[in-house]
Design an enzyme around this catalytic site. Structure first.
Site, PDB file in Angstrom:
ATOM      1  N   HIS A 136       0.826  -1.591  -0.029  1.00 30.94           N
ATOM      2  CA  HIS A 136       0.053   0.128   0.342  1.00 30.94           C
ATOM      3  C   HIS A 136       0.603   1.441  -0.070  1.00 30.94           C
ATOM      4  O   HIS A 136       2.262   1.276   0.380  1.00 30.94           O
ATOM      5  CB  HIS A 136      -1.163  -0.647   0.938  1.00 30.94           C
ATOM      6  CG  HIS A 136       0.024   0.256   2.975  1.00 30.94           C
ATOM      7  ND1 HIS A 136      -0.051   1.441   3.079  1.00 30.94           N
ATOM      8  CD2 HIS A 136       0.375  -0.352   3.267  1.00 30.94           C
ATOM      9  CE1 HIS A 136       1.225   1.299   4.173  1.00 30.94           C
ATOM     10  NE2 HIS A 136       1.360  -0.293   3.954  1.00 30.94           N
ATOM     11  N   ASP A 137       0.509   2.412  -0.681  1.00 31.73           N
ATOM     12  CA  ASP A 137       0.582   3.398  -0.441  1.00 31.73           C
ATOM     13  C   ASP A 137       2.171   4.070  -1.315  1.00 31.73           C
ATOM     14  O   ASP A 137       2.686   4.875  -0.748  1.00 31.73           O
ATOM     15  CB  ASP A 137       0.586   4.036   0.938  1.00 31.73           C
ATOM     16  CG  ASP A 137      -0.602   4.344   1.110  1.00 31.73           C
ATOM     17  OD1 ASP A 137      -1.764   5.276   0.734  1.00 31.73           O
ATOM     18  OD2 ASP A 137      -0.742   3.626   2.280  1.00 31.73           O
TER      19      ASP A 137
END
Ligand SMILES: CC(C)(COP(=O)(O)OP(=O)(O)OC[C@H]1O[C@@H](n2cnc3c(N)ncnc32)[C@H](O)[C@@H]1OP(=O)(O)O)[C@@H](O)C(=O)NCCC(=O)NCCS
Length: 210
Positions: A136-137
């Site tokens: 994620h991210d």
């Protein structure tokens, strides 16, 4: 459809292109390698100069995919083919796992079993090899190469033209600059400055690109 390149990575991406663009005639392009045969796998034409490429685009359609691993060569070849009327396409394997909430730039090549999680951003013409995990991210720049089995943990940033070597692991929130190389099997625990080549566990700078 033209695959730019006729070497190692061009052969890797072929199965994705054959599947995703099954209805288009297909050729390869290589103006550097000497003594190439006229056909690859006794089947696909190899175009050998820019004039042949231009003519192919006019006769068979403008789509092309980048089939070269090296980041700088990718950028150069995309510009060259675009100037001859080509239109860059992506090639994403049907067995890559790509989340709903991520952004992938034009011209990406993504192979079997890559895993790309939510809130990930990937720039233009980036290469994501087999079994890469991007959690994620993470933010990945343009013309980046993520080699087989590389793992990017949350909030990692990788800037343009950088290569992450096979099975390297980048710890959360690490920032890797542009034009860097992370060695195969490295574990990156600290930020990496532009043009640095790092290797080992934990990764250390072994030199800078000239
Ligand atoms: C890190 C890397 C770029 C260095 O290549 P190089 O500039 O040619 O460097 P050298 O091979 O001269 O090695 C320099 C030193 O780093 C060490 N080293 C090189 N690669 C290493 C690695 N992956 N892990 C740990 N040490 C490494 C060498 O043993 C050498 O050590 P020494 O000076 O004590 O003898 C390269 O070895 C590498 O790992 N590239 C990634 C390859 C890859 O994953 N490709 C995927 C293609 S799909």
């Amino acid at each position: 459809m033209v695959i730019l390149g006729a070497g190692g990575f061009a052969k890797e991406i072929l199965q994705v292109v054959e599947h995703n663009y099954a209805n288009e005639p297909l050729a390869f392009y290589d103006d550097r390698t000497e003594n190439l045969p006229d056909l690859l796998f006794d089947k696909y034409l190899i175009l050998k100069n820019q004039e042949e490429l231009k003519t192919y685009f006019l006769q068979h359609g403008p789509n092309f995919i980048i089939g070269i691993g090296n980041s700088k060569a990718r950028a150069y070849m995309i510009q060259m083919a675009t100037e001859h009327g080509g239109i860059l396409q992506s090639a994403i394997d049907k067995n890559a796992h790509i989340s709903t909430y991520c952004k992938i730039g034009n011209g990406a090549t993504i192979l079997n079993n890559a895993n790309i999680s939510n809130a990930v951003q990937i720039g233009k013409a980036t290469l994501v090899y087999y079994n890469v995990v991007i959690t994620h991210d993470c933010t990945i720049g343009d013309y980046v190469e993520l080699s087989p089995g590389a793992t990017l943990l949350g909030h990692v940033t990788v800037d343009d033209y950088t290569q992450i070597g096979a099975n390297a692991t980048i710890l959360p929130s690490i920032k890797i600059g542009k034009h860097c190389i992370v060695g195969a099997g490295a574990v990156v625990t600290r930020d990496v400055p532009d043009y640095a080549i790092v290797a080992g566990v934990p990764a250390k700078i072994i030199k800078y690109k000239e």
